[in-house]
Scaffold this active site. Structure first.
Site, PDB file in Angstrom:
ATOM      1  N   LYS A 233      13.076 -49.154 -28.897  1.00 52.29           N
ATOM      2  CA  LYS A 233      13.257 -47.594 -29.209  1.00 52.29           C
ATOM      3  C   LYS A 233      14.353 -47.212 -28.341  1.00 52.29           C
ATOM      4  O   LYS A 233      14.190 -47.025 -26.851  1.00 52.29           O
ATOM      5  CB  LYS A 233      11.913 -46.658 -29.031  1.00 52.29           C
ATOM      6  CG  LYS A 233      12.246 -45.268 -29.666  1.00 52.29           C
ATOM      7  CD  LYS A 233      11.064 -44.694 -29.617  1.00 52.29           C
ATOM      8  CE  LYS A 233      11.330 -43.239 -30.408  1.00 52.29           C
ATOM      9  NZ  LYS A 233      12.244 -42.375 -29.822  1.00 52.29           N
TER      10      LYS A 233
ATOM     11  N   GLU B 136      21.043 -46.184 -33.682  1.00 50.96           N
ATOM     12  CA  GLU B 136      20.889 -45.401 -32.649  1.00 50.96           C
ATOM     13  C   GLU B 136      22.295 -45.418 -31.937  1.00 50.96           C
ATOM     14  O   GLU B 136      22.425 -46.524 -31.479  1.00 50.96           O
ATOM     15  CB  GLU B 136      19.824 -45.449 -31.887  1.00 50.96           C
ATOM     16  CG  GLU B 136      19.319 -44.416 -30.808  1.00 50.96           C
ATOM     17  CD  GLU B 136      18.436 -43.406 -31.413  1.00 50.96           C
ATOM     18  OE1 GLU B 136      18.262 -43.340 -32.715  1.00 50.96           O
ATOM     19  OE2 GLU B 136      17.985 -42.485 -30.315  1.00 50.96           O
TER      20      GLU B 136
ATOM     21  N   PHE C  27      19.727 -50.686 -36.977  1.00 53.84           N
ATOM     22  CA  PHE C  27      18.275 -51.009 -37.475  1.00 53.84           C
ATOM     23  C   PHE C  27      18.046 -51.069 -38.945  1.00 53.84           C
ATOM     24  O   PHE C  27      16.950 -51.519 -39.275  1.00 53.84           O
ATOM     25  CB  PHE C  27      17.108 -50.428 -36.600  1.00 53.84           C
ATOM     26  CG  PHE C  27      17.312 -48.895 -36.483  1.00 53.84           C
ATOM     27  CD1 PHE C  27      17.010 -48.044 -37.943  1.00 53.84           C
ATOM     28  CD2 PHE C  27      17.603 -48.281 -35.438  1.00 53.84           C
ATOM     29  CE1 PHE C  27      17.028 -47.006 -37.839  1.00 53.84           C
ATOM     30  CE2 PHE C  27      17.812 -46.894 -35.320  1.00 53.84           C
ATOM     31  CZ  PHE C  27      17.373 -46.081 -36.514  1.00 53.84           C
TER      32      PHE C  27
ATOM     33  N   ARG D 125       7.483 -39.231 -42.673  1.00 53.43           N
ATOM     34  CA  ARG D 125       7.050 -39.820 -41.514  1.00 53.43           C
ATOM     35  C   ARG D 125       5.535 -40.335 -41.863  1.00 53.43           C
ATOM     36  O   ARG D 125       4.632 -39.701 -42.105  1.00 53.43           O
ATOM     37  CB  ARG D 125       6.736 -38.787 -40.455  1.00 53.43           C
ATOM     38  CG  ARG D 125       6.267 -38.959 -39.210  1.00 53.43           C
ATOM     39  CD  ARG D 125       6.048 -37.806 -38.316  1.00 53.43           C
ATOM     40  NE  ARG D 125       7.147 -37.067 -37.743  1.00 53.43           N
ATOM     41  CZ  ARG D 125       7.944 -37.419 -36.887  1.00 53.43           C
ATOM     42  NH1 ARG D 125       7.918 -38.632 -36.413  1.00 53.43           N
ATOM     43  NH2 ARG D 125       9.190 -36.471 -36.755  1.00 53.43           N
TER      44      ARG D 125
ATOM     45  N   LYS E 205       5.770 -45.197 -33.788  1.00 50.18           N
ATOM     46  CA  LYS E 205       6.257 -45.291 -32.399  1.00 50.18           C
ATOM     47  C   LYS E 205       5.244 -45.280 -31.159  1.00 50.18           C
ATOM     48  O   LYS E 205       4.528 -44.584 -31.508  1.00 50.18           O
ATOM     49  CB  LYS E 205       7.208 -44.227 -32.319  1.00 50.18           C
ATOM     50  CG  LYS E 205       6.566 -42.981 -32.367  1.00 50.18           C
ATOM     51  CD  LYS E 205       7.572 -41.830 -32.293  1.00 50.18           C
ATOM     52  CE  LYS E 205       6.810 -40.540 -32.388  1.00 50.18           C
ATOM     53  NZ  LYS E 205       7.867 -39.191 -32.594  1.00 50.18           N
TER      54      LYS E 205
HETATM   55  P1  AMP Z   1      11.296 -39.417 -32.185  1.00 49.67           P
HETATM   56  O1  AMP Z   1      12.529 -38.585 -32.093  1.00 49.67           O
HETATM   57  O2  AMP Z   1      10.379 -39.350 -30.901  1.00 49.67           O
HETATM   58  O3  AMP Z   1      10.419 -38.772 -33.505  1.00 49.67           O
HETATM   59  O4  AMP Z   1      11.447 -40.744 -32.610  1.00 49.67           O
HETATM   60  C1  AMP Z   1      12.171 -41.381 -33.771  1.00 49.67           C
HETATM   61  C2  AMP Z   1      13.537 -41.505 -33.409  1.00 49.67           C
HETATM   62  O5  AMP Z   1      13.709 -42.844 -32.483  1.00 49.67           O
HETATM   63  C3  AMP Z   1      14.548 -41.724 -34.340  1.00 49.67           C
HETATM   64  O6  AMP Z   1      15.022 -40.864 -35.392  1.00 49.67           O
HETATM   65  C4  AMP Z   1      15.782 -42.745 -34.039  1.00 49.67           C
HETATM   66  O7  AMP Z   1      16.607 -41.336 -33.423  1.00 49.67           O
HETATM   67  C5  AMP Z   1      14.955 -43.241 -32.502  1.00 49.67           C
HETATM   68  N1  AMP Z   1      15.094 -44.559 -32.463  1.00 49.67           N
HETATM   69  C6  AMP Z   1      15.451 -45.295 -31.262  1.00 49.67           C
HETATM   70  N2  AMP Z   1      15.499 -46.607 -31.806  1.00 49.67           N
HETATM   71  C7  AMP Z   1      14.937 -46.836 -33.057  1.00 49.67           C
HETATM   72  C8  AMP Z   1      14.659 -47.979 -33.893  1.00 49.67           C
HETATM   73  N3  AMP Z   1      14.573 -49.145 -33.235  1.00 49.67           N
HETATM   74  N4  AMP Z   1      14.196 -47.507 -35.212  1.00 49.67           N
HETATM   75  C9  AMP Z   1      14.018 -46.540 -35.482  1.00 49.67           C
HETATM   76  N5  AMP Z   1      14.328 -45.134 -34.756  1.00 49.67           N
HETATM   77  C10 AMP Z   1      14.783 -45.464 -33.629  1.00 49.67           C
END
Ligand code: AMP
Length: 575
Positions: free
Chosen positions: A251, A302, A342, A417, A423
């Site tokens: 991530k 990303e 990704f 979601r 995550k």
């Molecule tokens: P969050 O913002 O905490 O809800 O986490 C989701 C976000 O993580 C996504 O919208 C992406 O911008 C980011 N992200 C980073 N690495 C990845 C990955 N390998 N796959 C999907 N999302 C990712």
């Protein structure tokens, strides 16, 4: 069905929507109104309900600040600017001022088409003399408007319409108008997730029927609503949620990008909020084009800032310095970026949304070989918990924010979601193991060192089903002195004089804000509170969940209010 509809009818509907905060009532009002519209009229009203004349990714903004609206009103109403300013100071809303200045007419003279086309002209006016053109168009419109029409026209151009009608409420209303039942909203929602153009979706459903949206496919150049990850509390529980093998992927801490490689060889980059960010990353556009083998594709990744000396990845804040209108070239060298790809949503005109992830990845890797700015996101494929855990440890050591675990058989679920992506963050900063992205809905005036600014902000979670905001905590810690001092400037455009209908809280802050801006916070503990309301429906006890000892971490300009943490997520953490 009426070939010509008066704007007065639209303004009356806006008035009724503004007065209620009950979603069922809104659905009823919209259902009745839309059953009498032609598809073309439906398209226009659908945009206007959101205060827009085009989908947001096309981006023309009305660009009329209060000052210009004051000039338009003065001009159209033969008043002095000082007079209008004084009224504005008194009432705090130029819509109200416009309403007071308008003549009381029995019958409106403006049609929906008149208003829509003039607003469109205002939005698209550019270049030399465009400001004067905008002012004259607006003053002409308000001078012909009834009081209620003038109020809403002014609020639309200022971007302060705020009827409180969420997209899902709107789609329920449309479903009711077209089928007599709100339950077909699901199909409309699917269409909207893939083609997030509310006007186009409305027109298509009215012309070809709701069912026609069931198989909506991505359109080149139109951002698909992104798929999001659910939260995993313990890495050891991955396979309680997913039966299949998984991709465990780094991530990255940057900004999500959806890149459209267009059939004409062009590239468009969209942020997670559907802003067109192409012009900020000319370097990435070149690298994507160089890497790509094919005619057309939609891919996601990303964008991460890189240290030009060491090549190390830099935190999100650094990347935000690339968000600029000027000196872009200079910053390409100062803050170079890479995109870690990704996912692939479409390739050579074919939708990949229903294809399993493992297939999408294979084509992605074949078609986008690595180069200077384009990298594949790092991942392993496994069905073994031990391997998941050790890959997470490796990711954390390397400095990733954590991992996202993805079901290899899962489709790309636009706009949702769910549990197909999970995550898990390496966040040792908080006992809770994760941070919250919350929406600012109010503020309390500061005292002592904080006199003249806000001492704390009231923040809320967002429930996408109810389309309502539920308060979670009051946050005052974690701001720098400068950050604190800037709060009024940053927030005051969203200030409103009473609690909006889409906010649920028992707190009474000094100032209310229309839910718009998102901040990331951390906290020590979740408890049940009599004044906060997050997840109140899910608890057995009286009250809702509150976050104790919250600290501000950063502004999340990349998130819209409706992308904030949900009460359900907070509840899952509490449990
Ligand atoms: P969050 O913002 O905490 O809800 O986490 C989701 C976000 O993580 C996504 O919208 C992406 O911008 C980011 N992200 C980073 N690495 C990845 C990955 N390998 N796959 C999907 N999302 C990712």
């Amino acid at each position: 069905m009426n070939p010509q509809i008066m704007f007065q009818n639209v303004a009356e509907v806006f008035g009724r929507l503004e007065e209620t905060s009950a979603n069922t009532e809104m659905v009823g009002i919209l259902g009745d109104f839309f059953s009498d519209l032609t598809p073309e009229q439906g398209r226009k009203v659908a945009y206007l309900l959101r205060g827009e004349v085009t989908p947001d990714y096309e981006g023309p903004e009305f660009g009329l600040a209060s000052k210009l609206v004051i000039r338009s009103l003065a001009f159209g109403k033969n008043r002095s600017q000082e007079e209008i300013e004084q009224m504005f100071n008194e009432h705090g809303d130029l819509g109200t001022v416009a309403r007071m200045l308008a003549e009381n007419k029995e019958q409106g003279e403006l049609t929906l088409d008149d208003v829509f086309s003039e607003l469109t002209e205002i939005a698209f006016a550019e270049g030399e003399g465009s400001q004067e053109r905008k002012i004259s168009l607006l003053s002409d419109l308000v001078s012909r408007a009834t009081p209620q029409e003038a109020k809403y026209i002014v609020r639309v151009v200022l971007g302060t319409l705020r009827l409180g009608v969420g997209d899902m409420t709107f789609l329920q209303g449309l479903s009711t108008a077209l089928t007599g039942d709100k339950k077909h909203k699901k199909i409309l929602e699917h269409g909207f997730n893939v083609l997030p153009d509310i006007g186009a979706i409305t027109e298509q459903a009215m012309r070809e029927g709701v069912e026609s949206l069931a198989n909506e496919e991505p359109v080149s150049g139109v951002p698909v609503r992104v798929m999001l990850a659910g939260r995993l509390k313990e890495i050891g529980r991955v396979f309680e949620h997913i039966d299949n093998p998984v991709h465990v992927e780094y991530k990255y801490d940057g900004e999500r990008v959806q890149a459209h490689l267009l059939p004409d060889g062009g590239v468009k980059l969209f942020s997670r909020r559907h802003e067109d960010i192409t012009s900020q990353f000319p370097d990435l556009v070149t690298d994507l084009k160089d890497s790509f083998h094919g005619d057309q594709a939609i891919v996601e990744g990303e964008i991460v800032a890189i240290d030009p000396e060491t090549g190390d990845l830099q935190p999100f804040q650094k990347l935000m310095q690339r968000r600029r209108k000027y000196n872009i070239e200079e910053y390409i060298d100062k803050i170079p970026v890479k995109a870690f790809l990704f996912d692939m949503l479409a390739f050579n005109g074919e939708s990949f949304l229903q294809k399993p992830l493992r297939y999408r990845k294979t084509v992605l890797e074949e078609r986008f070989p690595e180069n200077k700015g384009v990298k594949p996101a790092k991942y392993i494929t496994t069905h073994d918990l031990g391997e998941v855990e050790s890959f997470f440890a490796e990711a954390a050591d390397w400095g990733a924010e954590g991992v996202i675990v993805k079901d290899v058989e899962s489709p790309y679920q636009a706009g949702s979601r769910g549990y197909n992506w999970l995550k898990f963050k390496r966040d040792y900063r908080t006992e809770l193991g994760d941070t919250f992205d919350v929406v600012v809905i109010g503020a309390i005036y500061g005292t002592g060192r904080r006199t003249g600014t806000y001492g704390s902000l009231l923040v809320a979670t967002y429930d996408p089903n109810e389309e309502k905001y539920y308060s979670l905590t009051k946050v005052g810690a974690g701001f720098t002195d400068e950050g604190l001092g800037n709060l009024p400037e940053r927030l005051n455009a969203d200030k409103i004089d009473q609690k909006p209908g889409n906010v649920v809280t028992k707190m009474k802050p000094d100032v209310w804000f229309y839910p718009n801006q998102v901040i990331e916070i951390e906290g020590a503990e979740l408890t049940v509170s009599p004044t906060h309301t997050s997840a109140q429906e899910l608890l057995d006890e009286e009250g809702g969940l509150a976050l104790r000892f919250p600290r501000f971490l950063r502004w999340r300009e990349d998130k819209r209010a409706d992308q904030a943490t949900t009460p359900q997520e907070v509840y899952n953490l509490y449990r």
